[in-house]
Scaffold this active site. Structure first.
Site, PDB file in Angstrom:
ATOM      1  N   SER A  52      11.640   0.694   7.536  1.00  0.00           N
ATOM      2  CA  SER A  52      11.151  -0.624   7.132  1.00  0.00           C
ATOM      3  C   SER A  52      12.108  -1.677   7.652  1.00  0.00           C
ATOM      4  CB  SER A  52      11.047  -0.709   5.606  1.00  0.00           C
ATOM      5  OG  SER A  52      10.806  -2.039   5.216  1.00  0.00           O
ATOM      6  N   ARG A  53      11.554  -2.765   8.144  1.00  0.00           N
ATOM      7  CA  ARG A  53      12.411  -3.804   8.681  1.00  0.00           C
ATOM      8  C   ARG A  53      13.275  -4.426   7.586  1.00  0.00           C
ATOM      9  NH1 ARG A  53       9.101  -7.558  12.776  1.00  0.00           N
ATOM     10  NH2 ARG A  53       7.455  -6.219  11.970  1.00  0.00           N
ATOM     11  N   ASP A 104     -11.734  -6.978   5.983  1.00  0.00           N
ATOM     12  CA  ASP A 104     -10.641  -6.119   5.499  1.00  0.00           C
ATOM     13  C   ASP A 104     -11.120  -5.295   4.306  1.00  0.00           C
ATOM     14  OD1 ASP A 104      -7.623  -5.415   5.377  1.00  0.00           O
ATOM     15  OD2 ASP A 104      -8.117  -6.088   3.349  1.00  0.00           O
ATOM     16  N   ILE A 135       0.831  -1.202   0.000  1.00  0.00           N
ATOM     17  CA  ILE A 135       0.000   0.000   0.000  1.00  0.00           C
ATOM     18  C   ILE A 135       0.869   1.257   0.000  1.00  0.00           C
ATOM     19  CG2 ILE A 135      -0.283   0.243   2.513  1.00  0.00           C
ATOM     20  CD1 ILE A 135      -3.085   0.670  -0.062  1.00  0.00           C
ATOM     21  N   LYS A 145      -5.786   2.552   7.165  1.00  0.00           N
ATOM     22  CA  LYS A 145      -6.966   1.902   7.728  1.00  0.00           C
ATOM     23  C   LYS A 145      -6.684   0.422   7.944  1.00  0.00           C
ATOM     24  CE  LYS A 145      -8.569  -0.813   4.333  1.00  0.00           C
ATOM     25  NZ  LYS A 145      -9.182  -2.098   4.242  1.00  0.00           N
TER      26      LYS A 145
END
Lengths: 311, 311
Positions: free
Chosen positions: A39-40, A171, A17, A93
């Site tokens: 970000s990992r 979702d 996303i 969201k």
């Protein structure tokens, strides 16, 4: 805010996303400047990238706001720390894994005087505002939500969606509820729900919901994650002035079967425009209504066993 | 309000809680006068009794307030009509079947300028206020809720408790959460929950919950509806100044294993005193925190199958 001083954003969570929507929306809006990514696993070429939010804070990179695109299960801790550091926060969201933590974030944002935005991107679909306007002043007799998609096509390999907190068919369904609560003129309340849960999963794959609004008008919803063939993301509203249909997830508006509104999709640009406006005005926008409806469904719904889902 | 002009109450729903608690509490408080009863099946000798709320409204019997003791599934419609008729409303716990309908009632009460009270009777247990006071200013390191009772003893024949919306072990468990949210100084948020649901029922019979508060302090809860032998309705809090234990559902307070507070139970008189105070001040008290936690648990909890429950 002026074009000369863009809002410096750190984006946290560089998943699908973020890449598909947040990066292009920010790149196209001169009010924003993406200055860092957390970000990992992933990196963004040409930008300071950090593995953790702590690393970002320790780096000295200056930023004004955070766009939080991580899964909801880890959003609260990150959002709280960003708000406490005086940063504005945009939440993807749903705004949290629980309602209680979203209420907490709202209070922290208010106490710190920073902007918190709980985003519902579907509300920025092009035909949503025209639909709301058309319904104003008309007498509604019934509303029906039909949200049917093929989970294997739209969520391939997303096992998290079946886990506790993953919401299953809610979702996508929460997008429908975010539109319905934006276009219908009165609040509505769940009276009955049936949740079909695959015997090998935690979250529903199909659901039938019955709501009633404050004047007794029925609002029903049919969510289906097993739809093959034509997909539908439709809301139909019967009124004394004709039948409204919002199709394609809010992209097209039909009145009595005639297409009356169709514009190019621009949901995330709309979200960022709103974020800039909220920051400029020193306000927050934390509407939990769609998530509260989903919590109500899980609280009140009757569960029935469905066949195992194997992707 | 003065003793000369008592608040005239119509009681709706003449079940066990109404007879055991509401009738004696009102009879003992000169600020209230019970003037009518609405019940589908029961009557109250010496009082006008009606089968429906409509019958009461049509009767011309004057009343100022309503005490709503029906099951939560039918509470919203009755409460809304009472508020719209300008009546103050006391809601038994839980205040509704869904969070959305409680939010609606709050807005209607505000708009009409009448009092709405969402009651949590356990918060008026005698040791709750002393416990809150003792914890203020102390550093808390952990809190544990242990709520274990035998459903066959305390809820004989109450099949509704297993139905959707009946909440199962959260019917007593929400009392524990109402106390914990009243005595702990900071909000806490669910991180994980396991719900044990009998294979022939809809609602959990046992649950393990893990929360964390805004400073990272763990709050855990163990709810058990199958406890035989000693029953427990206890909350334990570890602090830098000793160990607190609230036992017997908030009736007794222990510090480091010494009993320091024990007073006779007076929960419902406390609720009615508060109702009179709110009406006098023109205020409402609608704290949804305990119900929101339960909704969060149903939203985020992992369900595991438990053996069939046969009463």
């Amino acid at each position: 805010m002026t074009a000369a001083t863009p809002i410096r954003v750190a984006l946290i969570g560089l998943g699908k996303i973020a890449r598909d929507q947040h990066l292009p929306a920010m790149a196209a809006d001169p009010r924003f400047a993406l200055v860092a990514v957390v970000s990992r696993h992933a990196q963004q070429p040409g930008l300071p990238s950090f593995h953790t939010f702590d690393d970002l804070l320790a780096s000295g990179v200056a930023f004004d706001a955070v766009a939080l695109c991580t899964p909801p299960q880890v959003r609260h801790g990150l959002a709280r720390r960003a708000l406490e550091a005086g940063k504005h926060v945009m939440l993807e969201k749903p705004p949290g894994a629980t309602l209680s933590e979203v209420e907490d974030l709202r209070q922290v944002a208010d106490a710190r005087g920073v902007t918190l935005q709980a985003t519902w991107h579907s509300r920025y679909a092009p035909a949503v505002a025209p639909a709301r306007a058309w319904l104003e002043g008309r007498t509604i007799t019934a509303a029906r939500i039909n949200w049917r998609e093929d989970v294997r096509v739209w969520h391939p390999g997303q096992d998290w969606i079946w886990e506790p907190g993953g919401l299953g068919v809610f979702d996508p369904g929460i997008n429908a509820l975010s539109i319905a609560t934006a276009v219908l003129p009165r609040p509505f309340f769940l009276t009955e729900a049936t949740l079909h849960v695959p015997e090998n999963r935690q979250s529903p794959i199909q659901a039938q919901l019955a709501f009633v609004d404050t004047l007794g008008v029925p609002v029903t919803a049919e969510f289906d994650f097993l739809q093959t063939g034509p997909q539908s993301w439709d809301i139909e509203v019967d009124t004394d002035g004709g039948a409204l249909r919002l199709s394609h997830g809010g992209a097209r508006l039909w009145i009595d079967r005639a297409l009356v509104h169709e514009q190019p999709e621009a949901e995330y640009p709309g979200l960022y425009a709103r974020f800039a406006e909220l920051i400029g005005a020193g306000q927050s926008d934390v509407d939990v209504t769609p998530l509260r409806h989903v919590a109500d469904v899980f609280l009140l719904g009757r569960r029935v066993a469905a066949p195992a889902f194997i992707e």
